[in-house]
Design an enzyme around this catalytic site. Structure first.
Site, PDB file in Angstrom:
ATOM      1  N   HIS A 138       1.157  -1.018  -0.598  1.00 42.23           N
ATOM      2  CA  HIS A 138      -0.131   0.008   0.058  1.00 42.23           C
ATOM      3  C   HIS A 138       0.984   1.450   0.264  1.00 42.23           C
ATOM      4  CE1 HIS A 138      -3.548   3.040   1.186  1.00 42.23           C
ATOM      5  NE2 HIS A 138      -4.371   1.444   0.577  1.00 42.23           N
ATOM      6  N   ILE A 149       1.675   4.846   0.718  1.00 44.48           N
ATOM      7  CA  ILE A 149       0.883   5.953   2.023  1.00 44.48           C
ATOM      8  C   ILE A 149       0.067   4.639   3.658  1.00 44.48           C
ATOM      9  CG2 ILE A 149      -1.785   7.163   2.327  1.00 44.48           C
ATOM     10  CD1 ILE A 149      -1.577   7.475  -1.221  1.00 44.48           C
ATOM     11  N   GLY A 153      -6.421   4.707   5.655  1.00 44.87           N
ATOM     12  CA  GLY A 153      -7.118   4.981   6.349  1.00 44.87           C
ATOM     13  C   GLY A 153      -7.228   4.120   7.387  1.00 44.87           C
ATOM     14  N   VAL A 154      -7.693   2.678   6.835  1.00 44.73           N
ATOM     15  CA  VAL A 154      -8.398   1.922   8.229  1.00 44.73           C
ATOM     16  C   VAL A 154      -7.233   1.575   9.493  1.00 44.73           C
ATOM     17  CG1 VAL A 154      -7.354  -0.114   6.532  1.00 44.73           C
ATOM     18  CG2 VAL A 154      -8.870  -0.293   7.902  1.00 44.73           C
ATOM     19  N   GLU A 173      -7.859   2.382  13.294  1.00 44.42           N
ATOM     20  CA  GLU A 173      -7.415   1.268  13.938  1.00 44.42           C
ATOM     21  C   GLU A 173      -6.750   1.901  14.958  1.00 44.42           C
ATOM     22  OE1 GLU A 173      -7.698  -1.566  16.606  1.00 44.42           O
ATOM     23  OE2 GLU A 173      -8.924  -1.811  14.681  1.00 44.42           O
TER      24      GLU A 173
END
Length: 151
Positions: A48, A54, A57-58, A62
């Site tokens: 990723h 980057i 977002g997940v 978390e």
């Protein structure tokens, strides 16, 4: 201030999913500020994205959730980390989520959460993540602290 050794006594997460390096401020029943240093050595960057890393977002959500779990736990049990062995935090909802700016290796991701509402073992938290003074993501989280053996 709470260092990673104490965080590990409260949270069950371990590498590669422990996403809070340090707590810099905690006011029980009110708020928490914590952070994670984002490094290029994170496993997540293998995929990723290999050419333009980057931080997902997940993972930001978390990390905010883990900081919220620390806030809820300390608010309910103080310094009694023995209680953590018998408890688990479940997140019930994640609402009003926004990702505003990409987070990249070298960033210090600062989580700031405040209690919107607390009743019994249910916590409703406003969560924001910053890099320097720039808001990079935000969400509203609702969580429940439960007995681990009931799960």
């Amino acid at each position: 201030m709470m260092k990673v050794e104490k965080i590990r006594q409260i949270l069950p997460h371990r590498y590669p999913l422990l996403l809070v390096d340090r707590v810099t401020q905690l006011i029980p029943q009110q708020s928490i500020e914590a952070y994670k240093n984002i490094t290029i050595n994170e496993e997540i960057f293998l995929g990723h994205f290999p050419g333009k890393p980057i931080y997902p977002g997940v993972m930001q959500i978390e990390g905010m959730a883990q900081a919220g779990g620390i806030l809820a736990f300390v608010s309910m049990f103080g310094d009694d980390t023995e209680q953590a062995k018998n408890k688990i935090v479940y997140f019930m909802t994640i609402d009003n989520t926004k990702f505003r700016v990409p987070v990249i290796p070298g960033d210090k991701l600062i989580y700031r959460l405040n209690v919107i509402k607390h009743k019994g073992n249910i916590w409703h938290l406003g969560a924001e993540a910053y890099v320097e003074d720039k808001l990079v993501s935000q969400a509203e989280l609702k969580a429940m602290i439960a007995d681990a053996e009931d799960s």
